[in-house]
Motif scaffolding. Structure first.
Motif, PDB file in Angstrom:
ATOM      1  N   UNK A 140       1.523  -1.540  16.152  1.00  0.00           N
ATOM      2  CA  UNK A 140       2.832  -2.048  16.582  1.00  0.00           C
ATOM      3  C   UNK A 140       2.982  -3.532  16.243  1.00  0.00           C
ATOM      4  N   UNK A 141       1.876  -4.278  16.306  1.00  0.00           N
ATOM      5  CA  UNK A 141       1.898  -5.685  15.895  1.00  0.00           C
ATOM      6  C   UNK A 141       0.760  -5.955  14.936  1.00  0.00           C
ATOM      7  N   UNK A 142       1.038  -5.819  13.635  1.00  0.00           N
ATOM      8  CA  UNK A 142      -0.043  -6.012  12.661  1.00  0.00           C
ATOM      9  C   UNK A 142      -0.436  -7.478  12.542  1.00  0.00           C
ATOM     10  N   UNK A 143      -1.545  -7.710  11.884  1.00  0.00           N
ATOM     11  CA  UNK A 143      -1.958  -9.064  11.558  1.00  0.00           C
ATOM     12  C   UNK A 143      -0.966  -9.620  10.531  1.00  0.00           C
ATOM     13  N   UNK A 144      -0.606 -10.888  10.698  1.00  0.00           N
ATOM     14  CA  UNK A 144       0.360 -11.476   9.770  1.00  0.00           C
ATOM     15  C   UNK A 144      -0.268 -11.639   8.390  1.00  0.00           C
ATOM     16  N   UNK A 145       0.458 -11.200   7.371  1.00  0.00           N
ATOM     17  CA  UNK A 145      -0.021 -11.334   5.992  1.00  0.00           C
ATOM     18  C   UNK A 145       1.189 -11.317   5.072  1.00  0.00           C
ATOM     19  N   UNK A 146       1.029 -11.930   3.900  1.00  0.00           N
ATOM     20  CA  UNK A 146       2.131 -11.922   2.948  1.00  0.00           C
ATOM     21  C   UNK A 146       2.321 -10.550   2.326  1.00  0.00           C
ATOM     22  N   UNK A 147       1.200  -9.867   2.117  1.00  0.00           N
ATOM     23  CA  UNK A 147       1.278  -8.528   1.534  1.00  0.00           C
ATOM     24  C   UNK A 147       0.216  -7.637   2.154  1.00  0.00           C
ATOM     25  N   UNK A 148       0.538  -6.350   2.232  1.00  0.00           N
ATOM     26  CA  UNK A 148      -0.388  -5.341   2.738  1.00  0.00           C
ATOM     27  C   UNK A 148      -0.667  -4.418   1.557  1.00  0.00           C
ATOM     28  N   UNK A 149      -1.859  -4.513   0.992  1.00  0.00           N
ATOM     29  CA  UNK A 149      -2.187  -3.742  -0.212  1.00  0.00           C
ATOM     30  C   UNK A 149      -3.214  -2.658   0.091  1.00  0.00           C
ATOM     31  N   UNK A 150      -3.095  -1.560  -0.628  1.00  0.00           N
ATOM     32  CA  UNK A 150      -4.057  -0.468  -0.507  1.00  0.00           C
ATOM     33  C   UNK A 150      -4.741  -0.298  -1.856  1.00  0.00           C
ATOM     34  N   UNK A 151      -6.056  -0.288  -1.841  1.00  0.00           N
ATOM     35  CA  UNK A 151      -6.810   0.066  -3.060  1.00  0.00           C
ATOM     36  C   UNK A 151      -7.563   1.345  -2.768  1.00  0.00           C
ATOM     37  N   UNK A 152      -7.041   2.443  -3.275  1.00  0.00           N
ATOM     38  CA  UNK A 152      -7.792   3.672  -3.148  1.00  0.00           C
ATOM     39  C   UNK A 152      -8.654   3.821  -4.401  1.00  0.00           C
ATOM     40  N   UNK A 153      -9.964   3.793  -4.188  1.00  0.00           N
ATOM     41  CA  UNK A 153     -10.912   3.825  -5.297  1.00  0.00           C
ATOM     42  C   UNK A 153     -11.444   5.242  -5.451  1.00  0.00           C
ATOM     43  N   UNK A 154     -11.439   5.720  -6.672  1.00  0.00           N
ATOM     44  CA  UNK A 154     -11.965   7.057  -6.922  1.00  0.00           C
ATOM     45  C   UNK A 154     -12.857   7.010  -8.146  1.00  0.00           C
ATOM     46  N   UNK A 155     -13.665   8.017  -8.278  1.00  0.00           N
ATOM     47  CA  UNK A 155     -14.685   8.038  -9.334  1.00  0.00           C
ATOM     48  C   UNK A 155     -14.569   9.376 -10.054  1.00  0.00           C
ATOM     49  N   UNK A 156     -14.498   9.331 -11.360  1.00  0.00           N
ATOM     50  CA  UNK A 156     -14.269  10.531 -12.169  1.00  0.00           C
ATOM     51  C   UNK A 156     -15.379  10.685 -13.182  1.00  0.00           C
ATOM     52  N   UNK A 157     -15.689  11.913 -13.492  1.00  0.00           N
ATOM     53  CA  UNK A 157     -16.575  12.142 -14.624  1.00  0.00           C
ATOM     54  C   UNK A 157     -15.724  12.773 -15.721  1.00  0.00           C
TER      55      UNK A 157
END
Ligand code: C2O
Ligand code: CU
Ligand code: CU
Length: 460
Positions: A140-157
């Protein structure tokens, strides 16, 4: 930069459920960038990663899943403390969703944080072909930040012609480190530069959605602060050695103050495997002047989630001993007598065991619980890794209060749903058995889970 995004806004959760339609479907993805050949994948809505689902804490969520694959599937909401019937384990908590059928998941996430979803049927191949998405529950009250980014990292063969390599469930790999791939993607594509501005504060949500690859990220020239582990807030702290360690399925929310020089480039390096470090991506600073001179002094502590604090004095104590794998040197290798155990390295056989029992696969009907806890009871779990391999051990339906590792207390009040054990590690954690049902506990290296590193706990 819109400064209006800076101030945290208190937002109440609506009472009406958020409804999301999700299909499990084949698709194509430009894993190697827009100009390269597309790779045939399986994904939610045919994409990798699947659509990002965002709800507010306390907001009811309804997800209608339509199976357009030609095999059974389910969706598991990793890290969410939800009712057992919504947990997505085929046979154990629901019938599998057959091809052409639908299933509706509905639950209200109690905790704010960074979570994710993935199949729990033929998991090794379905996750390995791309089925995963992010589930963010907003404070409900997030930490203040200029941007909220998501890095979903995946690994492929991938093969040379950009196809996903066959050979899921290779027995030799299952008894070793699992299917580690040859391409790491960030949000579904090979990482390009990350444009940043000097002076910005970014909240970065890191998710390791790999089958088996462990990651340790270093942000050259920067000092990330960890705010939450596996979605659960902790005391804000710098990670040990400045490395953000992420086993498969683990998440870290960090704050990154961009105090580098305008116009410069700083690498983000993954150096988990000895001698195999590689630059994951680059923070590419724009040329302009810093948007602020000093890092902001607004608080970094996230609001607490409603987690029940285990009562260590009255807790029931249980031990889980992990055994098996190649080079185990323990009871597993060549000794026989292990229930359901084949020779490690044989395809489809068990290579691992918990307390001498190997449960293989993704979950199925009639899995006998390792032990039963009375509802409301506190439990202290000691997990001993007697193997020569790393294991991210994951519990469904709960978050562990982390107590100690190899006898040393775990600092910063950390909770996690996925605990990474190094070879020979012993970890102590605790939880309150407040959520009734049969819950899986397994290694999140998918090959390890399939090959026996799995068990079930019952709360009755
Ligand atoms: Cu993220 Cu049982 O899994
Ligand atoms: Cu889970
Ligand atoms: Cu494992």
């Amino acid at each position: 930069m819109a400064l209006s995004s800076w101030l945290p806004r208190a937002r109440a959760a609506p009472a009406e459920p958020r409804t999301v339609a999700l299909s499990a479907a084949p698709g194509r993805a430009a894993l190697l960038g827009d100009d390269a050949t597309e790779t045939a994948i399986w994904g939610y809505d045919g994409r990798v990663p699947g659509p990002e689902i965002r709800v507010r804490q306390g907001e009811p969520l309804k997800v209608v899943v339509d199976n357009r694959l030609d095999q059974d599937t389910t969706v598991h909401w990793h890290g969410i403390r939800l009712p057992n019937a919504m947990d997505g384990v085929p046979g154990l908590t629901q019938p599998p969703i057959r091809p052409g059928e639908r299933f509706t998941y509905s639950f209200t996430p109690p905790d704010a944080g960074t979570f994710w979803y993935h199949p729990h049927a033929n998991s090794l191949e379905q996750l390995g072909r791309g089925m995963a998405g992010v589930l963010i529950v907003e404070e409900p009250e997030p930490v203040a930040a200029d941007r909220d980014l998501v890095w979903m990292l995946a690994d492929w063969r991938l093969t040379r012609d950009e196809r996903i390599a066959a050979g899921f469930g290779n027995g030799m790999e299952a008894a070793m480190a699992g299917r580690v791939g040859n391409l790491v993607t960030l949000n579904g594509a090979i990482p390009t530069d990350q444009p940043v501005r000097a002076g910005e504060r970014i909240r970065l949500r890191l998710i390791n959605a790999a089958l088996a690859r462990i990651m340790a990220l270093r942000f050259e020239g920067h000092r990330p602060i960890v705010l939450a582990v596996d979605g659960q807030p902790c005391d804000p702290h710098e990670p040990e050695g400045g490395r953000l360690l992420l086993g498969p399925a683990m998440r870290l929310d960090v704050v990154l103050d961009l105090q580098g020089e305008p116009g410069k480039r700083y690498r983000v390096v993954d150096d988990f495997y000895d001698g195999l470090s590689y630059p994951l991506t680059v923070l590419a600073y724009e040329a302009g002047p810093p948007i602020r001179e000093q890092p902001p002094d607004t608080p970094l502590r996230l609001p607490p989630n409603p987690l029940p604090e285990p009562d260590l004095a009255t807790a029931e104590r249980h031990e889980l001993t992990l055994e098996g794998g190649m080079m185990g040197g323990g009871a597993m290798m060549g000794m026989g007598g292990m229930h359901g155990m084949a020779t490690p390295g044989m395809d489809g056989g068990a290579a691992w065991a918990i307390n001498g029992v190997s449960m293989t696969g993704d979950g199925h009907a009639g899995m006998p619980p390792l032990f039963t806890l009375q509802r409301g009871r506190s439990c202290v779990l000691t997990i001993r890794n007697r193997t020569a391999w790393w294991h991210p051990m994951h519990i469904h339906g709960f978050s562990f209060r982390m107590l100690s590792r190899n006898g040393a207390p775990i600092l910063h009040r950390q909770w996690s749903d996925t605990v990474l054990l190094a070879p020979k590690d012993t970890v102590e954690c605790a939880f309150v058995a407040d959520n009734p049902g049969d819950w899986m506990l397994h290694c999140h290296v998918m090959d390890h889970q399939m090959a026996g590193l799995m068990t079930v706990l019952r709360v009755a």
